[in-house]
Design a protein around this motif. Structure first.
Motif, PDB file in Angstrom:
ATOM      1  N   PHE A  47       0.780  -1.291   0.006  1.00  0.00           N
ATOM      2  CA  PHE A  47       0.075   0.173   0.089  1.00  0.00           C
ATOM      3  C   PHE A  47       0.891   1.113  -0.136  1.00  0.00           C
ATOM      4  O   PHE A  47       1.749   1.491   0.781  1.00  0.00           O
ATOM      5  N   GLU A  49       0.250   5.083  -0.217  1.00  0.00           N
ATOM      6  CA  GLU A  49      -0.499   6.165  -0.015  1.00  0.00           C
ATOM      7  C   GLU A  49       0.481   7.571  -0.219  1.00  0.00           C
ATOM      8  O   GLU A  49       1.748   7.683   0.046  1.00  0.00           O
ATOM      9  N   GLY A  94      -6.239   4.771   0.762  1.00  0.00           N
ATOM     10  CA  GLY A  94      -6.047   5.487   1.909  1.00  0.00           C
ATOM     11  C   GLY A  94      -6.953   6.781   1.767  1.00  0.00           C
ATOM     12  O   GLY A  94      -7.807   7.128   0.737  1.00  0.00           O
ATOM     13  N   CYS A  95      -7.325   7.608   2.842  1.00  0.00           N
ATOM     14  CA  CYS A  95      -7.996   8.896   2.900  1.00  0.00           C
ATOM     15  C   CYS A  95      -7.687   9.628   1.749  1.00  0.00           C
ATOM     16  O   CYS A  95      -8.563  10.433   1.474  1.00  0.00           O
ATOM     17  N   TRP A 120      -3.075  14.354   5.794  1.00  0.00           N
ATOM     18  CA  TRP A 120      -1.684  13.925   6.313  1.00  0.00           C
ATOM     19  C   TRP A 120      -0.556  15.338   6.454  1.00  0.00           C
ATOM     20  O   TRP A 120       0.239  15.343   5.614  1.00  0.00           O
ATOM     21  N   ASN A 196     -12.852   4.308  -0.117  1.00  0.00           N
ATOM     22  CA  ASN A 196     -11.815   4.024   1.065  1.00  0.00           C
ATOM     23  C   ASN A 196     -12.622   4.556   2.274  1.00  0.00           C
ATOM     24  O   ASN A 196     -13.005   5.598   2.561  1.00  0.00           O
ATOM     25  N   GLU A 197     -12.826   3.489   3.026  1.00  0.00           N
ATOM     26  CA  GLU A 197     -13.063   3.813   4.569  1.00  0.00           C
ATOM     27  C   GLU A 197     -14.370   4.826   4.416  1.00  0.00           C
ATOM     28  O   GLU A 197     -14.257   5.906   4.841  1.00  0.00           O
ATOM     29  N   TYR A 269      -6.109  -2.742  11.810  1.00  0.00           N
ATOM     30  CA  TYR A 269      -4.573  -2.322  12.489  1.00  0.00           C
ATOM     31  C   TYR A 269      -4.486  -2.986  13.801  1.00  0.00           C
ATOM     32  O   TYR A 269      -5.430  -3.384  14.623  1.00  0.00           O
ATOM     33  N   GLU A 324      -5.767  -2.931   4.186  1.00  0.00           N
ATOM     34  CA  GLU A 324      -5.069  -2.127   5.293  1.00  0.00           C
ATOM     35  C   GLU A 324      -4.988  -3.021   6.459  1.00  0.00           C
ATOM     36  O   GLU A 324      -5.968  -3.279   7.163  1.00  0.00           O
ATOM     37  N   TRP A 328       0.169  -0.230  13.993  1.00  0.00           N
ATOM     38  CA  TRP A 328       0.027   1.185  14.070  1.00  0.00           C
ATOM     39  C   TRP A 328       0.453   1.703  15.593  1.00  0.00           C
ATOM     40  O   TRP A 328      -0.149   1.544  16.509  1.00  0.00           O
ATOM     41  N   LEU A 340       3.157   9.550  10.153  1.00  0.00           N
ATOM     42  CA  LEU A 340       3.130   7.958  10.452  1.00  0.00           C
ATOM     43  C   LEU A 340       4.409   7.597  10.325  1.00  0.00           C
ATOM     44  O   LEU A 340       4.342   6.120   9.842  1.00  0.00           O
ATOM     45  N   GLN A 373       2.290   0.537   5.554  1.00  0.00           N
ATOM     46  CA  GLN A 373       2.455   0.743   4.038  1.00  0.00           C
ATOM     47  C   GLN A 373       3.810   0.422   3.878  1.00  0.00           C
ATOM     48  O   GLN A 373       4.729   0.403   4.542  1.00  0.00           O
ATOM     49  N   LEU A 378       4.183   3.916   8.720  1.00  0.00           N
ATOM     50  CA  LEU A 378       3.522   3.005   9.610  1.00  0.00           C
ATOM     51  C   LEU A 378       4.363   1.194   9.423  1.00  0.00           C
ATOM     52  O   LEU A 378       5.513   1.714   9.462  1.00  0.00           O
TER      53      LEU A 378
HETATM   54  O1  AHR Z   1      -3.128   3.977   6.451  1.00  0.00           O
HETATM   55  C1  AHR Z   1      -3.330   5.181   7.044  1.00  0.00           C
HETATM   56  C2  AHR Z   1      -4.609   5.593   7.040  1.00  0.00           C
HETATM   57  O2  AHR Z   1      -5.302   4.641   7.954  1.00  0.00           O
HETATM   58  C3  AHR Z   1      -5.254   5.409   5.621  1.00  0.00           C
HETATM   59  O3  AHR Z   1      -5.126   6.544   4.869  1.00  0.00           O
HETATM   60  C4  AHR Z   1      -6.852   5.071   6.057  1.00  0.00           C
HETATM   61  O4  AHR Z   1      -7.607   4.547   5.011  1.00  0.00           O
HETATM   62  C5  AHR Z   1      -6.756   4.624   7.416  1.00  0.00           C
HETATM   63  O5  AHR Z   1      -7.667   5.197   8.221  1.00  0.00           O
END
Ligand code: AHR
Length: 519
Positions: A47, A49, A94-95, A120, A196-197, A269, A324, A328, A340, A373, A378
């Motif tokens: 992943f 992002e 991701g977001c 971010w 995503n989410e 996570y 994901e 974390w 992160l 990622q 992370l």
């Molecule tokens: O991986 C970091 C973030 O974690 C991603 O952007 C999101 O999808 C999740 O909440």
């Protein structure tokens, strides 16, 4: 203290592993001729992002950089990722994906508009790494593209145009624009995330609100490249909540001819407290055990969502895509807010192995996954600092597990025993096995106990074994890390198991991951 000294001494003198092993070896039996499901190579997905230094610096340095690169993509990172045979890379978030507008990332790089990355750190997004750069990158590492489209703040027309731009072989205006930007041939898109989410940063939608969006995007974000089938992944659950699982699977079961999906996403996570406060290094045994215990919760999550999916889809047409996952932890002190960044220790190696084992045991349903990622973010595979690169303990697990990609899962029988730390009880050992396309059987063994080596004796039914050779990943301490200054503190070492009287015996160091091939 005494415990950690004993632990370090055992590892320095390798022979000590045998002395420290308990008298009762763990008996493991594997049926070499078993016929389990295929462990889809896509379970080893990555992943990337637009987050912190994950893409910019981690992957992209630009063609004019002093750092050796091919068309702007750093060569050291490409070589490292090729070695672990990355099957697919999820991008651009991701977001971030739900605020990404693909048109900002095409055309001459010096004319692309700088935008913001509000999720971010609020930093400037230069858009220099866009569609063509990403597709070039995945081609360089030999991986498939897993794109996430913008459902949160985009439109169905924007998503439809992106897919036409990428995939059509016909001479449409968008295909001509793609050609003018340097790529006349259509691109292959193997996986497409429909948001995503959406329950969180992707629009805070209720399950029913999301299903209404899903139907529209699943219809219009079309793949026109017949040479590359594309699997569409719907947004699924956040952890244990089955609301999205129920709603999406119910809608799919009652769907009309007008739309379809091939996968349902799960995000989970290993995070014990929010905001993440468990340290990435310098932690004690309680935190070591707590994180591993939390990791094992993936088993119940996958089982819970699989059970819901089984009710609507007993033939397992829809894949559960854990796109994901990973530890974390608290950010590296001094690292920029929202980037992160966290260190990666031997404990992370075990977190990776335990998750991959769970996915393998659920191979019939879990057919893709993406650790979060890939670089600098992370639970990363790789850290970069300008021209330097270091491989993490997690990277080494992915490397050791390459033989499991597309191998046939073989059931394993064993009594795991117990590892106790204070009030916490965990299995002492974890094991999976698989048969690769040449017929060779591979076993992966994780010794969770940080204080005791584990001796195993393994019986393989249905196959004569002459040699049992592999690699083991152990470390001076369970929080040992690789750094730019000392990059080889945690690296795999060769291991040869004894083969005698039809049994394979080996000693597994405390807190270690071992993969052995049986020939
Ligand atoms: O991986 C970091 C973030 O974690 C991603 O952007 C999101 O999808 C999740 O909440």
């Amino acid at each position: 203290m005494i415990r950690s000294m004993r632990y370090a001494l055992c590892l320095v003198a390798f022979a000590c592993a045998a002395m420290a092993a308990d008298k009762n070896a763990v008996s493991i039996s594997v049926d070499a001729a078993g016929a389990g499901p295929k462990i889809d190579r896509n379970v080893f997905g990555q992943f990337a992002e637009h987050l912190g230094r994950g893409v910019y610096e981690g992957v992209w340095v630009g063609p004019d950089s002093k750092i050796p690169n091919t068309r702007g993509v750093r060569n050291d990172v490409v070589a490292a990722l090729k070695a672990i045979k990355v099957p697919n890379v999820r991008w651009p978030g991701g977001c971030f994906a739900d605020e990404y507008h693909w048109r900002n990332g095409i055309g001459p790089r010096d004319q692309r508009p700088p935008t913001l990355n509000p999720n971010w750190g609020g930093v400037i997004e230069p858009n220099t790494f866009g569609t063509h750069e990403f597709m070039d990158f995945v081609q360089q590492i030999g991986a498939d593209a897993y794109l996430s489209i913008n459902v949160g703040s985009g439109t169905p027309a924007e998503a439809a145009d992106w897919l036409e731009y990428l995939t059509t072989p016909q001479p449409t205006a968008l295909a001509k624009e793609r050609a003018a930007n340097g790529h006349p041939a259509p691109y292959p898109v193997a996986l497409l995330g429909l948001g995503n989410e959406s329950w969180g940063c992707g629009g805070s939608m209720t399950p029913d609100e999301y299903v209404n969006h899903l139907k529209v995007y699943a219809r219009y974000a079309r793949n026109y490249n017949t040479a590359q089938p594309m699997r569409r992944i719907a947004v699924g659950p956040d952890g244990a909540d089955t609301g999205y699982t129920e709603a999406v699977m119910k809608a799919w079961k009652n769907k009309t001819w007008a739309w379809d999906i091939e996968g349902l996403s799960l995000h989970s996570y290993t995070v014990v407290k929010w905001p993440p406060s468990f340290k990435a290094t310098g932690f004690d045994e309680t935190e070591y055990a707590t994180i591993l215990k939390a990791t094992l919760n993936m088993e119940s999550l996958v089982s819970t969502h699989s059970a819901v999916m089984d009710r609507y889809d007993p033939d397992k047409k829809i894949a559960l895509v854990v796109d994901e996952w990973g530890a974390w932890l608290a950010p590296t002190p001094g690292s920029p807010e929202g980037f992160l960044e966290q260190q990666n220790s031997q404990r992370d190696a075990l977190v990776a192995a335990l998750n991959l084992n769970i996915f393998a045991r659920h191979a019939a349903r879990v057919r893709a996954a993406n650790i979060a990622q890939m670089v600098n973010v992370l639970q990363a595979m790789i850290f970069t600092r300008q021209e330097k690169m270091v491989l993490t303990p997690t990277y080494h697990v992915f490397h050791m597990y390459v033989p499991f990609q597309d191998a046939t899962f073989l059931p394993v029988q064993f009594e795991a025993g117990t590892y106790k730390s204070g009030d916490l009880e965990l299995p002492r050992l974890d094991a999976i096995a698989a048969r690769d396309s040449t017929g060779k059987v591979w076993v992966a063994l994780t010794n969770l106990d940080p204080n005791r080596a584990a001796s195993i004796d393994l019986a393989l039914a249905g196959k004569r074994v002459a040699r049992a050779v592999g690699q083991t990943l152990a470390a001076p301490k369970f929080d040992s890390v690789n750094t730019f200054e000392s990059p080889a503190v945690v690296v795999p070492k060769p291991i040869t198991a004894k083969v005698a009287g039809g049994k394979i015996t080996a000693n597994l160091a405390p807190a270690s991951v071992t993969v052995i091939g049986l020939e």
